[in-house]
Design a protein around this motif. Structure first.
Motif, PDB file in Angstrom:
ATOM      1  N   SER A 115       0.842  -1.190   0.000  1.00 20.80           N
ATOM      2  CA  SER A 115       0.000   0.000   0.000  1.00 20.80           C
ATOM      3  C   SER A 115       0.877   1.238   0.000  1.00 20.80           C
ATOM      4  O   SER A 115       1.961   1.238   0.593  1.00 20.80           O
ATOM      5  N   THR A 116       0.427   2.284  -0.683  1.00 21.77           N
ATOM      6  CA  THR A 116       1.114   3.573  -0.697  1.00 21.77           C
ATOM      7  C   THR A 116       0.068   4.681  -0.745  1.00 21.77           C
ATOM      8  O   THR A 116      -1.035   4.496  -1.254  1.00 21.77           O
ATOM      9  N   GLY A 117       0.428   5.820  -0.180  1.00 18.98           N
ATOM     10  CA  GLY A 117      -0.345   7.033  -0.389  1.00 18.98           C
ATOM     11  C   GLY A 117      -1.585   7.201   0.444  1.00 18.98           C
ATOM     12  O   GLY A 117      -2.459   7.990   0.083  1.00 18.98           O
ATOM     13  N   TRP A 118      -1.717   6.523   1.594  1.00 21.59           N
ATOM     14  CA  TRP A 118      -2.935   6.666   2.386  1.00 21.59           C
ATOM     15  C   TRP A 118      -2.746   7.746   3.436  1.00 21.59           C
ATOM     16  O   TRP A 118      -1.693   7.923   3.999  1.00 21.59           O
ATOM     17  N   GLY A 119      -3.816   8.464   3.715  1.00 21.31           N
ATOM     18  CA  GLY A 119      -3.767   9.615   4.598  1.00 21.31           C
ATOM     19  C   GLY A 119      -4.303  10.807   3.841  1.00 21.31           C
ATOM     20  O   GLY A 119      -5.329  10.743   3.182  1.00 21.31           O
ATOM     21  N   ALA A 120      -3.573  11.919   3.900  1.00 22.98           N
ATOM     22  CA  ALA A 120      -4.029  13.147   3.250  1.00 22.98           C
ATOM     23  C   ALA A 120      -3.405  13.338   1.877  1.00 22.98           C
ATOM     24  O   ALA A 120      -3.483  14.428   1.317  1.00 22.98           O
ATOM     25  N   ASP A 121      -2.776  12.321   1.336  1.00 26.82           N
ATOM     26  CA  ASP A 121      -2.218  12.443  -0.004  1.00 26.82           C
ATOM     27  C   ASP A 121      -3.326  12.411  -1.045  1.00 26.82           C
ATOM     28  O   ASP A 121      -4.406  11.859  -0.808  1.00 26.82           O
ATOM     29  N   PRO A 122      -3.090  12.983  -2.228  1.00 29.43           N
ATOM     30  CA  PRO A 122      -4.156  13.043  -3.234  1.00 29.43           C
ATOM     31  C   PRO A 122      -4.417  11.711  -3.921  1.00 29.43           C
ATOM     32  O   PRO A 122      -5.364  11.619  -4.696  1.00 29.43           O
ATOM     33  N   TYR A 123      -3.585  10.721  -3.689  1.00 35.83           N
ATOM     34  CA  TYR A 123      -3.831   9.431  -4.323  1.00 35.83           C
ATOM     35  C   TYR A 123      -3.362   8.326  -3.392  1.00 35.83           C
ATOM     36  O   TYR A 123      -2.503   8.524  -2.536  1.00 35.83           O
ATOM     37  N   GLY A 124      -3.951   7.172  -3.531  1.00 41.56           N
ATOM     38  CA  GLY A 124      -3.574   6.014  -2.735  1.00 41.56           C
ATOM     39  C   GLY A 124      -3.743   4.740  -3.544  1.00 41.56           C
ATOM     40  O   GLY A 124      -4.543   4.675  -4.481  1.00 41.56           O
ATOM     41  N   HIS A 125      -2.978   3.722  -3.149  1.00 43.79           N
ATOM     42  CA  HIS A 125      -2.983   2.482  -3.926  1.00 43.79           C
ATOM     43  C   HIS A 125      -2.768   1.304  -2.986  1.00 43.79           C
ATOM     44  O   HIS A 125      -1.921   1.363  -2.094  1.00 43.79           O
ATOM     45  N   VAL A 126      -3.552   0.255  -3.163  1.00 38.47           N
ATOM     46  CA  VAL A 126      -3.383  -0.998  -2.428  1.00 38.47           C
ATOM     47  C   VAL A 126      -3.355  -2.134  -3.432  1.00 38.47           C
ATOM     48  O   VAL A 126      -4.191  -2.194  -4.345  1.00 38.47           O
ATOM     49  N   ARG A 127      -2.391  -3.018  -3.267  1.00 43.62           N
ATOM     50  CA  ARG A 127      -2.283  -4.176  -4.154  1.00 43.62           C
ATOM     51  C   ARG A 127      -2.170  -5.436  -3.308  1.00 43.62           C
ATOM     52  O   ARG A 127      -1.443  -5.461  -2.312  1.00 43.62           O
ATOM     53  N   ILE A 128      -2.905  -6.462  -3.714  1.00 45.73           N
ATOM     54  CA  ILE A 128      -2.835  -7.749  -3.041  1.00 45.73           C
ATOM     55  C   ILE A 128      -2.654  -8.841  -4.088  1.00 45.73           C
ATOM     56  O   ILE A 128      -3.294  -8.810  -5.148  1.00 45.73           O
ATOM     57  N   SER A 129      -1.775  -9.775  -3.809  1.00 43.60           N
ATOM     58  CA  SER A 129      -1.522 -10.889  -4.721  1.00 43.60           C
ATOM     59  C   SER A 129      -1.364 -12.155  -3.894  1.00 43.60           C
ATOM     60  O   SER A 129      -0.572 -12.191  -2.945  1.00 43.60           O
ATOM     61  N   ALA A 130      -2.144 -13.168  -4.238  1.00 50.40           N
ATOM     62  CA  ALA A 130      -2.079 -14.456  -3.550  1.00 50.40           C
ATOM     63  C   ALA A 130      -2.026 -15.562  -4.592  1.00 50.40           C
ATOM     64  O   ALA A 130      -2.695 -15.480  -5.630  1.00 50.40           O
ATOM     65  N   GLU A 131      -1.251 -16.598  -4.305  1.00 53.25           N
ATOM     66  CA  GLU A 131      -1.087 -17.654  -5.301  1.00 53.25           C
ATOM     67  C   GLU A 131      -0.841 -18.996  -4.630  1.00 53.25           C
ATOM     68  O   GLU A 131      -0.082 -19.104  -3.656  1.00 53.25           O
ATOM     69  N   LYS A 132      -1.511 -19.977  -5.135  1.00 51.71           N
ATOM     70  CA  LYS A 132      -1.171 -21.377  -4.909  1.00 51.71           C
ATOM     71  C   LYS A 132      -1.008 -21.936  -6.310  1.00 51.71           C
ATOM     72  O   LYS A 132      -1.991 -22.255  -6.985  1.00 51.71           O
ATOM     73  N   SER A 133       0.239 -21.996  -6.762  1.00 58.62           N
ATOM     74  CA  SER A 133       0.553 -22.089  -8.186  1.00 58.62           C
ATOM     75  C   SER A 133      -0.150 -23.237  -8.902  1.00 58.62           C
ATOM     76  O   SER A 133      -0.477 -23.122 -10.087  1.00 58.62           O
ATOM     77  N   SER A 134      -0.413 -24.333  -8.218  1.00 55.31           N
ATOM     78  CA  SER A 134      -1.058 -25.459  -8.903  1.00 55.31           C
ATOM     79  C   SER A 134      -2.563 -25.270  -9.043  1.00 55.31           C
ATOM     80  O   SER A 134      -3.204 -25.986  -9.829  1.00 55.31           O
ATOM     81  N   TRP A 135      -3.147 -24.283  -8.305  1.00 57.59           N
ATOM     82  CA  TRP A 135      -4.590 -24.141  -8.321  1.00 57.59           C
ATOM     83  C   TRP A 135      -5.082 -22.760  -8.754  1.00 57.59           C
ATOM     84  O   TRP A 135      -5.994 -22.652  -9.563  1.00 57.59           O
ATOM     85  N   TYR A 136      -4.499 -21.701  -8.219  1.00 59.13           N
ATOM     86  CA  TYR A 136      -5.048 -20.382  -8.528  1.00 59.13           C
ATOM     87  C   TYR A 136      -3.991 -19.291  -8.344  1.00 59.13           C
ATOM     88  O   TYR A 136      -2.975 -19.482  -7.669  1.00 59.13           O
ATOM     89  N   ARG A 137      -4.282 -18.137  -8.926  1.00 58.60           N
ATOM     90  CA  ARG A 137      -3.540 -16.906  -8.683  1.00 58.60           C
ATOM     91  C   ARG A 137      -4.541 -15.756  -8.652  1.00 58.60           C
ATOM     92  O   ARG A 137      -5.361 -15.609  -9.556  1.00 58.60           O
ATOM     93  N   PHE A 138      -4.482 -14.961  -7.602  1.00 57.06           N
ATOM     94  CA  PHE A 138      -5.380 -13.822  -7.452  1.00 57.06           C
ATOM     95  C   PHE A 138      -4.564 -12.532  -7.415  1.00 57.06           C
ATOM     96  O   PHE A 138      -3.596 -12.421  -6.660  1.00 57.06           O
TER      97      PHE A 138
END
Length: 727
Positions: A115-138
């Motif tokens: 995560s970056t940019g949370w608070g009083a900044d004009p922009y913010g970003h959250v990224r999440i990535s999860a993987e169990k390579s034989s079954w799924y990637r989110f």
């Protein structure tokens, strides 16, 4: 003056709290490179062994603190450019959870959250990535933006027919936008088949000022913007023998419920009694849109000689709009036929119901033939077709009273008057290209692109812009044109550590809808990269663009109303890293633009049918930054950046000349020095303190009121690590 003092008072307790508590990441508060790319941080990264948690290893960091702020000058311009605010914030964080080698993990093998940019900044970003390579990637990410724009150079209030706020101008925005993308892949490592599901939401809202030309005058109106969209998609990728196929189906649903209601607002003082005065205005314009799209592609590589790729995309989109507008005013006589005396507009209304459909098909077929080990020939054929068909039903009504009290018969345009328009478009394009590799140091490429465009347009019905019902002149138009383009270039490596790239393109490009002639353009690009040693490198590039856009009506060229645009872009950088504790980067860019458009304008009620509108840009940009490890635990980052645009120089407009010309440019200077010190307290903590300064200045040539400001942004922060090595 009071607001400046208030900002300074906010600054002192903020710094005190920040020094005790901590503050925000320096890289968050400006678009310049962050000192986190320093040699020390690279060393830290290499020793991030992580903390054990069962079958997983965890590496994490969290940065939070306080930023101070003091702005002197134009606050609206500062917020339109930067919009950083004072206050505490949790700004930067990262979390990585990874299964140990040889362990399969539980629900996932890896989990990453940034995560970056949370608070009083004009922009913010959250990224999440999860993987169990034989079954799924989110993969998911969420972004939010705070857009603020109040400038006096957009619909300049000093040039308006009606006085407006000289601080905000006539167009302004203070809106919020949230966007996200969430994608799930099933069986991501399976070469035979895998499935994808995705969802992307969008939200936009907030107040915005706009202008409305009505009754022969201009008015500034406050609009409440509200829109939202949801995008859904699913697909699969599979391998059938030697052929790879891909399928994707998507759905987009959009709605806009923006409205204007000035019933309780003062629309301004009428500058002249003879001008129309708008006393109230309301508009509701709900819109709904639906887009369904299908994409299918296939690829194969035959006999190690022939590479074939085919793709087809079909899109079907519809939109529906209901438009209701109601207003009252005075002095409406000059805009109503048959009512020559001054009058009062008791009520005026417009009502529309409109819908549009657009089916579109795009197909590509690309074939690449490996003729020899050194020669490759490729051909790409594209066909694009669409049809836009739409119509509207509208009615209007105007109820007036003369100033002496005498009534005026209502002016009605009822009966759901119909307007229809159909546009058909088809374009064929073929590109053939050859690449030849002489050896590992020299290669060339060249090609030819041909395009053919055909447009049909039909239009009939009533003129929705007329107060009194009036039929438009029916249109049944057809046009075909052709374009030819040649391009080529080379890559050369005369020395092991010196590489040169060159590309050039000369030809014509068409326009989709407008009745304009083909763009006649020449583009040239060259780049050189030279690294005399492992620690020193130089990069230089030049891009030139010449675009001529003549007007054309019914196949007849109107050169007197064309536009010529020329641009030259020069960029250069030098990087020097004498050792692991010290690095330098510097560069200089020059952006040169000239535009000459022939226009028909009035000045002091005198028409200049072949006047020229000229635009100039002469922007110089210089930057310098350094990262120095002053001590095994102390790292310094310092940078300086400056933009200076001299614009039109000493040129002056001559709007009264023959034919006369107008000049536009934005001469200004913008500089931003910055310094930051990062101290590694121990394995778990880094302490950062920094300061950044912004100074913006406009030339008085371009505006009656320069929007100058300078801003001080000190900050402190504490970064907490979990799982960092002891190195």
């Amino acid at each position: 003056m009071r607001s400046s003092v208030r900002e300074r008072l906010r600054l002192l307790p903020g710094l005190a709290l920040g020094l005790m508590l901590m503050a925000v990441n320096a890289g968050a508060q400006q678009p310049s490179p962050s000192p986190k790319t320093s040699a020390e941080d690279k060393t830290v990264s290499s020793t991030q062994t992580g903390e054990e948690a069962g079958d997983y290893t965890i590496v994490s960091s969290l940065e939070f603190g306080y930023r101070g702020l003091s702005v002197v000058g134009d606050h609206n311009k500062y917020r339109s450019d930067l919009n950083y605010k004072a206050g505490p914030r949790l700004f930067d964080s990262s979390f990585l959870m990874r299964a140990k080698e040889g362990k399969t993990g539980g629900l996932f093998d890896t989990l990453l959250v940034n995560s970056t940019g949370w608070g009083a900044d004009p922009y913010g970003h959250v990224r999440i990535s999860a993987e169990k390579s034989s079954w799924y990637r989110f993969d998911g990410n969420y972004r939010r933006f705070k857009y603020f724009n109040f400038l006096n150079n957009i619909a300049n209030p000093n040039y308006a027919t009606r006085p407006t706020d000289p601080v905000t101008g006539q167009h302004g925005y203070d809106t919020r936008q949230q966007m996200g993308d969430f994608d799930l892949t099933i069986l991501p490592k399976n070469r035979q088949i895998r499935f994808t599901v995705g969802y992307s939401p969008e939200r936009y809202s907030g107040p915005a000022f706009t202008t409305y030309h009505f009754g022969g005058d201009d008015f500034m109106l406050l609009s409440e913007t509200r829109s939202r969209a949801n995008n859904y998609r699913f697909g699969l990728d599979a391998r059938l023998g030697p052929v790879d196929i891909s399928f994707l189906q998507g759905f987009r649903r959009f709605r806009d419920d923006s409205f204007i209601d000035t019933t309780d607002r003062n629309l301004g003082v009428n500058p002249a009694l003879t001008n129309f005065l708008l006393t109230s205005f309301r508009r509701n314009q709900p819109a709904r849109g639906h887009i369904n799209f299908t994409r299918f592609s296939a690829h194969t590589f035959l006999a190690r000689k022939l590479d074939v790729t085919a793709r087809i995309i079909y899109t079907s989109s519809t939109s529906d709009v209901d438009f209701v507008e109601a207003f009252t005013g005075a002095n409406f006589n000059t805009r109503v036929t048959g009512v020559p005396t001054a009058n009062i507009l008791n009520l005026g209304t417009y009502s529309f119901e409109a819908d549009t459909k657009r089916p579109q098909t795009l197909g590509d077929l690309g074939i690449t033939y490996m003729a020899t080990d050194k020669l490759r020939i490729s051909d790409t054929f594209r066909v694009e077709t669409f049809q836009i068909s739409g119509g509207s039903l509208y009615s209007s009504a105007f109820f007036l009273t003369r100033t002496n009290g005498a009534p005026v018969p209502p002016i009605l345009a009822n009966g759901n008057l119909v307007t229809n328009r159909i546009t058909k478009y088809r374009k064929l394009q073929n590109t053939i290209e050859a690449d030849y590799q002489f050896n590992d140091r020299y290669s060339i490429h060249f090609g030819y692109r041909y395009g053919s465009r055909h447009i049909e347009e039909f239009y009939n019905g009533f003129n929705p812009g007329a107060i009194v019902p009036a039929l438009v002149v029916p249109v049944a138009d057809e046009e075909t044109n052709h374009t030819n383009t040649f391009f080529g270039g080379f890559r050369a490596r005369p020395l092991k550590n010196w590489t040169i790239y060159f590309d050039a393109e000369r030809g014509a490009a068409d326009n989709v809808f407008t009745r304009l002639g083909n763009y006649d353009y020449t583009h040239v690009r060259a780049r050189s990269r030279y690294a005399p040693t492992r620690t020193l490198s130089f990069n230089v590039s030049v891009i030139t663009r010449d675009n001529s856009n003549p007007s054309e009506i019914a196949g007849v060229s109107l050169q007197d109303f064309g536009v010529d645009i020329k641009s030259r872009v020069f960029t250069s950088t030098v990087s020097w890293t004498p050792n692991s504790k010290l690095s330098f980067n510097a560069g200089y860019n020059y952006n040169w633009v000239e535009s000459d458009a022939v226009v028909n304008y009035f000045f002091n009620n005198v028409q200049h049918p072949e006047g020229h509108s000229l635009y100039f840009m002469r922007n110089n940009f210089f930057f310098f930054d350094t990262v120095a490890q002053l001590h095994p635990r102390v790292t310094l980052y310092a940078a300086y950046r400056i933009n200076k645009d001299t614009g039109q120089g000493d040129r002056r407009a001559d709007p009264t000349g023959t034919p006369g010309f107008l000049i536009t440019s934005y001469p200004m200077s913008y500089q931003s020095p910055e310094a930051r010190v990062a101290v590694r307290l121990n394995r778990w903590l880094d302490w950062n303190v920094g300061y950044q300064y912004y100074n913006y200045r406009e030339s008085p040539l371009i505006t009656v009121r320069p929007q100058n400001y300078h801003a001080h942004l000190p900050y402190v922060s504490l970064r907490i690590y979990f799982g960092r090595g002891r190195g």
